[in-house]
Scaffold this active site. Structure first.
Site, mmCIF file in Angstrom:
data_model
loop_
_atom_site.group_PDB
_atom_site.id
_atom_site.type_symbol
_atom_site.label_atom_id
_atom_site.label_comp_id
_atom_site.label_asym_id
_atom_site.label_seq_id
_atom_site.Cartn_x
_atom_site.Cartn_y
_atom_site.Cartn_z
ATOM 1 N N PRO A 1 0.850 -1.205 0.000
ATOM 2 C CA PRO A 1 0.000 0.000 0.000
ATOM 3 C C PRO A 1 0.880 1.248 0.000
ATOM 4 O O PRO A 1 1.602 1.508 0.956
ATOM 5 C CB PRO A 1 -0.796 -0.130 1.301
ATOM 6 C CG PRO A 1 0.003 -1.042 2.167
ATOM 7 C CD PRO A 1 0.746 -1.954 1.264
ATOM 8 N N ASP B 1 6.086 2.205 1.939
ATOM 9 C CA ASP B 1 5.189 1.075 2.143
ATOM 10 C C ASP B 1 4.482 1.266 3.490
ATOM 11 O O ASP B 1 5.113 1.173 4.549
ATOM 12 C CB ASP B 1 6.004 -0.224 2.134
ATOM 13 C CG ASP B 1 5.142 -1.480 2.193
ATOM 14 O OD1 ASP B 1 3.974 -1.375 2.602
ATOM 15 O OD2 ASP B 1 5.649 -2.557 1.838
ATOM 16 N N HIS B 2 3.172 1.509 3.446
ATOM 17 C CA HIS B 2 2.434 1.831 4.671
ATOM 18 C C HIS B 2 2.273 0.618 5.590
ATOM 19 O O HIS B 2 1.852 0.758 6.740
ATOM 20 C CB HIS B 2 1.055 2.390 4.307
ATOM 21 C CG HIS B 2 0.529 3.359 5.323
ATOM 22 N ND1 HIS B 2 0.997 3.430 6.615
ATOM 23 C CD2 HIS B 2 -0.426 4.329 5.232
ATOM 24 C CE1 HIS B 2 0.346 4.375 7.276
ATOM 25 N NE2 HIS B 2 -0.524 4.931 6.458
ATOM 26 N N ARG B 3 2.607 -0.571 5.107
ATOM 27 C CA ARG B 3 2.594 -1.733 5.999
ATOM 28 C C ARG B 3 3.742 -1.666 6.997
ATOM 29 O O ARG B 3 3.667 -2.228 8.087
ATOM 30 C CB ARG B 3 2.719 -3.031 5.186
ATOM 31 C CG ARG B 3 1.599 -3.298 4.202
ATOM 32 C CD ARG B 3 1.920 -4.512 3.347
ATOM 33 N NE ARG B 3 3.199 -4.353 2.647
ATOM 34 C CZ ARG B 3 3.809 -5.328 1.971
ATOM 35 N NH1 ARG B 3 3.248 -6.535 1.908
ATOM 36 N NH2 ARG B 3 4.955 -5.112 1.361
ATOM 37 N N ALA C 1 5.850 1.434 7.544
ATOM 38 C CA ALA C 1 6.068 2.738 8.168
ATOM 39 C C ALA C 1 4.779 3.543 8.178
ATOM 40 O O ALA C 1 3.877 3.316 7.362
ATOM 41 C CB ALA C 1 7.161 3.500 7.419
#
Length: 398
Positions: free
Chosen positions: A190, A367-369, A371
């Site tokens: 994401p 990558d929002h998973r 950070a």
């Protein structure tokens, strides 16, 4: 003996067959080139593991195969009755294109235009033959018998269908592999992009002073991009989550202990990302020089697999192209990518006064998973502090 597609690059899963240099029944020597393949990162040649005769060829050019797949079979032992009669020449494929310095792409270009590459004078480093040398050779020769020997033969050049008025570009090779990797990245991680701006005035003054100043360090050209890379390495050291990879299977985030910066580079065949290794141990001048070398090799399509692997974070310096902003796609499985956009003079407020400063937009995709937004802001702020106060970097360097 089975000749299989082996892993010629980190993270490689498949490759497209571009061209065969042999036919069924050909006798080949050990280490002779058999075929050319295209991965998402590079064009490479596969060679014969032993002397023998080509028995079967399993796939056609254009086929995409996975690592471990048998491409062709090689008969390596002579059977009774196979010896040739005395005086009959042993079949050997004449391959002069492999006795000169040239990238696989340039060699293929020469073949497509029926050019004997041994007759072409190379203008590259060490006499390496470049694509431009092939075109120059064609322009200086009378090729009446080959009317199609022009630049439209380049694999990704536009080809017009005159009868329909439609222009098409082949979707294969590196372009196709890039598309697959970008799709994998976008639909796996994401993406979030954080935007900010940085005052480049002090840094540009410093680079100009190094270039024009007197004394021992006078005349030393160190690009702003070299400072970007060093500032990123120091910022990544303080915010290591952006220098990591997510291992979902093991359910761990692996923090990289080295700082290998990928350099997103535009080439005629598409985007490629050579990797500048161990930035933490390089001086600014070394970063500048190695970055220049890698970029030149990328343009010549002469990068090795080692120079394309092992990245931990990627940059995209699109400012010189005129970009003012973008939302880049991650170089998966890396967690972060920072893009540097156009620098231009703008009025800004400094100490309650309006002054003209050299301002640059930056964008950080992550990558929002792995950070969160607050971490991206802290990381970007750290980078900005180093760029706006470049002397801080010298204090932090080891």
């Amino acid at each position: 003996m089975e000749v299989k597609l082996h892993d010629i690059g980190e993270g490689m899963h498949e490759a497209e067959i571009l061209n065969y240099f042999v036919d069924k029944g050909d006798r080949v020597q050990n280490d002779a080139p058999l075929l050319e393949v295209q991965t998402d990162k590079m064009t490479a040649e596969l060679t014969a593991p032993a002397e023998g005769i080509i028995e079967e060829i399993m796939f056609q050019p254009g086929d995409v195969i996975e690592v471990g797949t048998t491409i062709l079979t090689l008969r390596t032992e002579k059977k009774e009755g196979e010896r040739k009669s005395e005086g009959e020449p042993v079949q050997k494929r004449k391959s002069p294109i492999f006795r000169v310095k040239a990238s696989p792409h340039t060699r293929r270009l020469a073949r497509e235009h029926d050019v004997d590459i041994e007759k072409v004078e190379g203008s590259g480093k060490g006499g390496r033959i470049l694509d431009e040398d092939i075109f120059s050779y064609l322009e200086n020769k009378e090729y009446d018998e080959h009317p199609k020997a022009d630049r439209n033969a380049v694999s990704n050049a536009p080809v017009k269908e005159a009868e329909k008025g439609v222009e098409t570009i082949p979707f294969r090779g590196r372009r196709k592999q890039i598309a697959k990797k970008m799709t994998q990245s976008l639909y796996t991680a994401p993406h979030v992009t954080h935007f900010d701006e940085v005052d480049m005035t002090e840094l540009l003054n410093l680079t100009n002073h190094l270039k024009t100043g007197s004394g021992r360090m006078g005349g030393k050209k160190v690009s702003a991009a070299a400072f970007f890379i060093k500032a990123l390495q120091l910022s990544l050291k303080q915010h290591p989550v952006f220098n990591s990879k997510l291992d979902e299977e093991q359910e761990v985030i692996k923090i990289e202990q080295k700082y290998n910066i990928g350099l997103a580079t535009a080439t005629e065949e598409g985007l490629i990302v050579p990797v500048l290794k161990h930035v933490e141990s390089l001086s600014l001048l070394e970063i500048h020089q190695q970055m220049k070398t890698l970029t030149e090799k990328a343009q010549q399509n002469s990068l090795s697999a080692e120079e394309l692997n092992g990245g931990t974070f990627t940059i995209s310096n699109v400012g010189p192209l005129g970009s003012t902003g973008a939302t880049p796609i991650l170089n998966f499985p890396e967690v972060g990518l920072m893009a540097f956009h156009k620098t231009k003079k703008r009025p800004v407020v400094v100490d309650d006064e309006i002054v003209i400063r050299e301002m640059m937009n930056i964008s950080l995709t992550f990558d929002h998973r792995v950070a969160d937004g607050s971490q991206s802001v802290a990381f970007t702020n750290q980078f900005i502090e180093y760029i706006e106060n470049p002397h801080y970097m010298f204090v932090e360097m080891t």
